[in-house]
Design an enzyme around this catalytic site. Sequence first.
Site, short mmCIF file in Angstrom:
data_model
loop_
_atom_site.label_atom_id
_atom_site.label_comp_id
_atom_site.label_asym_id
_atom_site.label_seq_id
_atom_site.Cartn_x
_atom_site.Cartn_y
_atom_site.Cartn_z
N CYS A 117 0.81 -1.38 0.06
CA CYS A 117 -0.08 0.10 0.13
C CYS A 117 0.78 1.12 0.18
O CYS A 117 0.28 2.38 -0.34
CB CYS A 117 -0.97 -0.11 1.22
SG CYS A 117 -1.99 -1.19 1.11
N HIS A 257 -3.55 7.11 3.09
CA HIS A 257 -3.79 5.64 2.59
C HIS A 257 -5.01 5.31 2.97
O HIS A 257 -5.40 5.44 4.31
CB HIS A 257 -2.54 4.68 2.88
CG HIS A 257 -3.25 3.46 2.17
ND1 HIS A 257 -3.86 3.02 1.28
CD2 HIS A 257 -3.17 2.05 3.16
CE1 HIS A 257 -4.17 1.72 1.35
NE2 HIS A 257 -3.70 0.95 2.36
N ASN A 287 -9.94 -0.41 0.23
CA ASN A 287 -8.32 -0.20 0.02
C ASN A 287 -7.86 -0.79 -1.26
O ASN A 287 -8.09 -2.04 -1.52
CB ASN A 287 -7.96 -1.18 1.25
CG ASN A 287 -6.64 -1.08 1.32
OD1 ASN A 287 -5.77 -0.52 0.55
ND2 ASN A 287 -5.96 -1.45 2.43
N1 ACO Z 1 -17.66 -9.24 9.17
C1 ACO Z 1 -18.14 -9.80 10.62
N2 ACO Z 1 -17.30 -10.04 11.53
C2 ACO Z 1 -15.88 -9.92 11.44
C3 ACO Z 1 -15.32 -9.65 9.93
C4 ACO Z 1 -16.44 -9.39 9.13
N3 ACO Z 1 -16.03 -9.15 7.81
N4 ACO Z 1 -14.16 -9.71 10.02
C5 ACO Z 1 -13.80 -9.95 11.31
N5 ACO Z 1 -14.68 -10.04 11.82
C6 ACO Z 1 -14.62 -10.35 13.40
C7 ACO Z 1 -13.38 -11.24 14.07
O1 ACO Z 1 -13.71 -12.72 13.59
C8 ACO Z 1 -13.36 -11.15 15.26
O2 ACO Z 1 -14.43 -12.22 16.00
P1 ACO Z 1 -14.11 -12.57 17.37
O3 ACO Z 1 -13.98 -11.53 18.38
O4 ACO Z 1 -15.45 -13.44 17.78
O5 ACO Z 1 -12.89 -13.41 17.43
C9 ACO Z 1 -13.91 -9.69 15.44
O6 ACO Z 1 -14.73 -9.30 14.06
C10 ACO Z 1 -13.08 -8.50 15.74
O7 ACO Z 1 -12.00 -8.91 14.86
P2 ACO Z 1 -10.72 -7.96 14.56
O8 ACO Z 1 -9.78 -8.34 13.47
O9 ACO Z 1 -9.92 -7.68 15.93
O10 ACO Z 1 -11.32 -6.43 14.02
P3 ACO Z 1 -10.75 -4.89 13.96
O11 ACO Z 1 -11.61 -4.11 14.80
O12 ACO Z 1 -9.25 -4.90 14.05
O13 ACO Z 1 -11.06 -4.88 12.39
C11 ACO Z 1 -9.84 -4.69 10.40
C12 ACO Z 1 -10.25 -5.70 11.38
C13 ACO Z 1 -10.92 -3.86 9.70
C14 ACO Z 1 -9.12 -5.86 9.30
C15 ACO Z 1 -8.74 -3.76 11.02
O14 ACO Z 1 -7.86 -4.76 12.03
C16 ACO Z 1 -7.75 -2.89 10.13
O15 ACO Z 1 -8.35 -2.36 9.49
N6 ACO Z 1 -6.56 -3.47 10.22
C17 ACO Z 1 -5.47 -2.70 9.45
C18 ACO Z 1 -5.52 -2.83 7.86
C19 ACO Z 1 -4.25 -2.06 7.30
O16 ACO Z 1 -4.06 -1.02 7.59
N7 ACO Z 1 -3.55 -2.88 6.23
C20 ACO Z 1 -2.49 -2.01 5.88
C21 ACO Z 1 -2.74 -1.61 4.34
S1 ACO Z 1 -3.15 -2.99 3.41
C22 ACO Z 1 -1.75 -3.55 2.49
O17 ACO Z 1 -0.66 -3.15 2.39
C23 ACO Z 1 -2.03 -4.49 1.59
#
Ligand code: ACO
Length: 330
Positions: A117, A257, A287
């Site tokens: 990214c 980003h 994204n």
């Molecule tokens: N729908 C419903 N529930 C979901 C989903 C979904 N699509 N995805 C995950 N959950 C659940 C998980 O299973 C978890 O359930 P549990 O508590 O029963 O285990 C719960 O939701 C919380 O999961 P987390 O992963 O802790 O959720 P979080 O609030 O962290 O959000 C996300 C996840 C959106 C991926 C976030 O962590 C994020 O944006 N991370 C950073 C992404 C990023 O910056 N990437 C870098 C750039 S990308 C690149 O370089 C290619």
Amino acid sequence: MTSSQMRAVIAGTGRFLPEKILTNADLEQMVETSNQWIMERTGIKERHIAAENVSASDLAVPAAKEALKKAGMKAEDIELILVGTSTPDMYFPSTACFVQAKLGASKAVAFDILAACSGFVYGLTTANQYIASGMYKNALVIGAEVYSSIIDWEDRTTCVLFGDGAGAVVLKAKEGTAGILSTHIYSDGTKADYLQAPGGGSANRFTQQFLDEKKYRLEMIGNRTFKVAIKMMVEAAQTAMKHNGVEASDIKLVIPHQANKRIIDMVAKQLGLDGSLFYMNIEHVGNTAAASIPIALDEALKEGRAGKGDLILMVAFGGGFTWGSALIRL
Ligand code: ACO
């Protein structure tokens, strides 16, 4: 104050998004998720998805043509083409070479930048060095991604996040106070396994077992990546401001980003900047990795969010880990 010198000035921008839109309602039919979860946790409502026969270079070319038109330049005039992509057309030739051929940019040197990214900010940094050194007088810097090609459409933790698209910027060497004032880029390979697409490289060859385990797909430890992304984006933005002696009140627009609305909100808060300065289109594009910043930049400029003489701060974070910032005077 910014001293007058030879700088890489933004002469034109362009973007291209594939026609097909995948909504949160569509995803509700594919995996166990809900529009509410996706909106609340990411800010994404819909994303564009390329058709199966469409590659990263196919998306890059119309974005590049638009940027060239805006800059009043012909493809034959371009001296350097850099494509930031982590979903290239193929291992080699580089996607940039395909773009060069499709544009007819016969004079250009073309190569890819692989920084997930952060690919666009890395590309901008590289082009800026060539222009500042006098080696090239102009450059076409593109971010182009087809993340739909490496997504596991059964993995709800990643498939709701990404979209396809391309954005392009034409840089021209020009004496004056406008242009790229600074870029700062960083890497931390010790966190590679937080966010990776491990399959098919020389470390993980395409065996039947690999295909069966879907190892060619993107893997992310989202919540750990989330925390590092905020910290590093804040630090990179602060470094850009400090390096240039710029106060928050001097900045007209921040192009972050677009990985997650919550990340952008937290970065704004920790920087003490008004959230309204941060351009956000994540709701409609998701994204788009290396394409994210140039798509947002093109949208923002066409909406008139910044104009001649204004300061724009770009800040990126991605797999690698990689991250960085760029401060630009239009
Ligand atoms: N729908 C419903 N529930 C979901 C989903 C979904 N699509 N995805 C995950 N959950 C659940 C998980 O299973 C978890 O359930 P549990 O508590 O029963 O285990 C719960 O939701 C919380 O999961 P987390 O992963 O802790 O959720 P979080 O609030 O962290 O959000 C996300 C996840 C959106 C991926 C976030 O962590 C994020 O944006 N991370 C950073 C992404 C990023 O910056 N990437 C870098 C750039 S990308 C690149 O370089 C290619």
